[in-house]
Every structure is written in structure tokens, then in C-alpha cells.
Design a protein around this motif. Structure first.
Motif, PDB file in Angstrom:
ATOM      1  N   THR A  77      58.702  -8.291  -4.309  1.00 50.43           N
ATOM      2  CA  THR A  77      58.570  -7.823  -2.934  1.00 50.43           C
ATOM      3  C   THR A  77      57.586  -8.709  -2.207  1.00 50.43           C
ATOM      4  O   THR A  77      56.831  -9.476  -2.825  1.00 50.43           O
ATOM      5  CB  THR A  77      58.073  -6.362  -2.886  1.00 50.43           C
ATOM      6  OG1 THR A  77      56.763  -6.309  -3.471  1.00 50.43           O
ATOM      7  CG2 THR A  77      59.002  -5.431  -3.651  1.00 50.43           C
ATOM      8  N   LEU A  78      57.561  -8.619  -0.890  1.00 50.23           N
ATOM      9  CA  LEU A  78      56.654  -9.454  -0.097  1.00 50.23           C
ATOM     10  C   LEU A  78      55.197  -9.133  -0.417  1.00 50.23           C
ATOM     11  O   LEU A  78      54.370 -10.032  -0.572  1.00 50.23           O
ATOM     12  CB  LEU A  78      56.938  -9.252   1.397  1.00 50.23           C
ATOM     13  CG  LEU A  78      56.164 -10.135   2.360  1.00 50.23           C
ATOM     14  CD1 LEU A  78      56.430 -11.605   2.054  1.00 50.23           C
ATOM     15  CD2 LEU A  78      56.541  -9.821   3.789  1.00 50.23           C
ATOM     16  N   LEU A  79      54.891  -7.862  -0.553  1.00 51.30           N
ATOM     17  CA  LEU A  79      53.518  -7.465  -0.883  1.00 51.30           C
ATOM     18  C   LEU A  79      53.112  -7.999  -2.250  1.00 51.30           C
ATOM     19  O   LEU A  79      52.024  -8.568  -2.411  1.00 51.30           O
ATOM     20  CB  LEU A  79      53.392  -5.941  -0.847  1.00 51.30           C
ATOM     21  CG  LEU A  79      52.027  -5.384  -1.267  1.00 51.30           C
ATOM     22  CD1 LEU A  79      50.940  -5.853  -0.299  1.00 51.30           C
ATOM     23  CD2 LEU A  79      52.072  -3.880  -1.349  1.00 51.30           C
ATOM     24  N   ASN A  80      53.975  -7.831  -3.246  1.00 58.57           N
ATOM     25  CA  ASN A  80      53.656  -8.315  -4.596  1.00 58.57           C
ATOM     26  C   ASN A  80      53.539  -9.829  -4.637  1.00 58.57           C
ATOM     27  O   ASN A  80      52.701 -10.376  -5.363  1.00 58.57           O
ATOM     28  CB  ASN A  80      54.695  -7.837  -5.593  1.00 58.57           C
ATOM     29  CG  ASN A  80      54.557  -6.364  -5.910  1.00 58.57           C
ATOM     30  OD1 ASN A  80      53.524  -5.769  -5.652  1.00 58.57           O
ATOM     31  ND2 ASN A  80      55.596  -5.779  -6.449  1.00 58.57           N
TER      32      ASN A  80
ATOM     33  N   ARG B 277      54.127  -3.080 -12.254  1.00 59.05           N
ATOM     34  CA  ARG B 277      54.563  -2.964 -10.868  1.00 59.05           C
ATOM     35  C   ARG B 277      54.562  -4.285 -10.121  1.00 59.05           C
ATOM     36  O   ARG B 277      55.368  -4.490  -9.231  1.00 59.05           O
ATOM     37  CB  ARG B 277      53.643  -1.974 -10.149  1.00 59.05           C
ATOM     38  CG  ARG B 277      54.385  -0.935  -9.379  1.00 59.05           C
ATOM     39  CD  ARG B 277      53.487   0.071  -8.736  1.00 59.05           C
ATOM     40  NE  ARG B 277      52.596  -0.568  -7.798  1.00 59.05           N
ATOM     41  CZ  ARG B 277      51.344  -0.199  -7.573  1.00 59.05           C
ATOM     42  NH1 ARG B 277      50.843   0.816  -8.230  1.00 59.05           N
ATOM     43  NH2 ARG B 277      50.592  -0.824  -6.717  1.00 59.05           N
ATOM     44  N   GLN B 278      53.661  -5.189 -10.429  1.00 52.94           N
ATOM     45  CA  GLN B 278      53.575  -6.453  -9.694  1.00 52.94           C
ATOM     46  C   GLN B 278      54.673  -7.434 -10.074  1.00 52.94           C
ATOM     47  O   GLN B 278      54.791  -8.474  -9.466  1.00 52.94           O
ATOM     48  CB  GLN B 278      52.215  -7.109  -9.898  1.00 52.94           C
ATOM     49  CG  GLN B 278      51.195  -6.635  -8.888  1.00 52.94           C
ATOM     50  CD  GLN B 278      49.942  -7.460  -8.978  1.00 52.94           C
ATOM     51  OE1 GLN B 278      49.283  -7.435 -10.005  1.00 52.94           O
ATOM     52  NE2 GLN B 278      49.620  -8.161  -7.935  1.00 52.94           N
TER      53      GLN B 278
ATOM     54  N   THR C 213      52.496 -11.733  -2.229  1.00 50.65           N
ATOM     55  CA  THR C 213      51.197 -12.052  -1.631  1.00 50.65           C
ATOM     56  C   THR C 213      50.071 -11.759  -2.608  1.00 50.65           C
ATOM     57  O   THR C 213      49.166 -12.583  -2.799  1.00 50.65           O
ATOM     58  CB  THR C 213      51.004 -11.227  -0.344  1.00 50.65           C
ATOM     59  OG1 THR C 213      52.113 -11.458   0.517  1.00 50.65           O
ATOM     60  CG2 THR C 213      49.716 -11.608   0.355  1.00 50.65           C
ATOM     61  N   LEU C 214      50.133 -10.586  -3.245  1.00 54.95           N
ATOM     62  CA  LEU C 214      49.092 -10.237  -4.222  1.00 54.95           C
ATOM     63  C   LEU C 214      49.085 -11.205  -5.403  1.00 54.95           C
ATOM     64  O   LEU C 214      48.014 -11.590  -5.889  1.00 54.95           O
ATOM     65  CB  LEU C 214      49.306  -8.805  -4.721  1.00 54.95           C
ATOM     66  CG  LEU C 214      49.056  -7.695  -3.701  1.00 54.95           C
ATOM     67  CD1 LEU C 214      49.432  -6.350  -4.298  1.00 54.95           C
ATOM     68  CD2 LEU C 214      47.621  -7.699  -3.238  1.00 54.95           C
ATOM     69  N   ASN C 215      50.245 -11.603  -5.868  1.00 59.98           N
ATOM     70  CA  ASN C 215      50.325 -12.553  -6.982  1.00 59.98           C
ATOM     71  C   ASN C 215      49.741 -13.898  -6.584  1.00 59.98           C
ATOM     72  O   ASN C 215      49.070 -14.553  -7.383  1.00 59.98           O
ATOM     73  CB  ASN C 215      51.772 -12.722  -7.435  1.00 59.98           C
ATOM     74  CG  ASN C 215      52.313 -11.472  -8.097  1.00 59.98           C
ATOM     75  OD1 ASN C 215      51.554 -10.613  -8.537  1.00 59.98           O
ATOM     76  ND2 ASN C 215      53.622 -11.360  -8.149  1.00 59.98           N
TER      77      ASN C 215
END
Length: 96
Positions: free
Chosen positions: A58-61, A53-54, A63-65
Motif C-alpha cells: 500500500t502507499l502508506l506501507n 502488516r508492512q 512510505t513507511l518501508n
């Protein structure tokens, strides 16, 4: 830049261009392009990539990455590469 009134290139235009190139090549004494043969033994190609999923951009991914990369840098975690090619041997030859 072409104007909108000009027709697109046709098959006949392409044939004419290729004929001009062929004539020029013959006038030059049949000059041949340089050909290179590439040989390789035990070639291994590895890559590090995210899966699941990562991997979606996307903006969320993103940031998480980014946070994950910072954490990996601080704890010196080992990365597991993915092998794309494993000990491949062969020869690449020009065909023309």
C-alpha cells in the motif's frame, strides 16, 4: 497477427506439429539436446523480507518501508536473513 475469424488451435493441429518435429529429428540423425547434470553440496539460500502488516503493498506501507530503510542505513543496523534452504545437497538430472 491472427484475425478473429480463424479457429483456435486444436488437438489435431498440435499432433501434426509434434509429428513434423519428430520427423525432422529423425532425418537429422536423431540429434539429441545437450544434457547437463547439476550437483550441489551444502547449499544454503537466504532472503531478507518483510513480514506482517508492512508486507502489504500500500502507499502508506511503501512510505513507511522507505523511511525505515533510510533509518537502517544511517544507524547501520544488522539485518536478520530468513533461511529458505539450509545445507541442502543433491543432484539435478535431466529426465528426457
Amino acid at each position: 497477427m491472427k484475425s478473429r475469424d480463424e479457429p483456435p488451435l486444436t488437438h489435431a493441429d498440435n499432433e501434426e506439429f509434434l509429428g513434423m518435429l519428430r520427423e525432422r529429428n529423425q532425418r537429422m540423425g536423431g540429434v539429441r539436446a545437450t544434457q547437463v547434470e547439476v550437483r550441489f553440496e551444502n547449499l544454503t539460500v537466504e532472503a531478507e523480507m518483510q513480514t506482517g502488516r508492512q508486507a502489504l503493498p500500500t502507499l502508506l506501507n511503501a512510505t513507511l518501508n522507505g523511511v525505515e530503510e533510510i533509518v537502517k542505513l544511517s544507524c547501520f543496523c544488522a539485518k536478520n536473513p530468513i533461511r529458505i534452504l539450509n545445507e541442502l545437497s543433491g543432484t539435478l538430472r535431466p529426465s528426457r
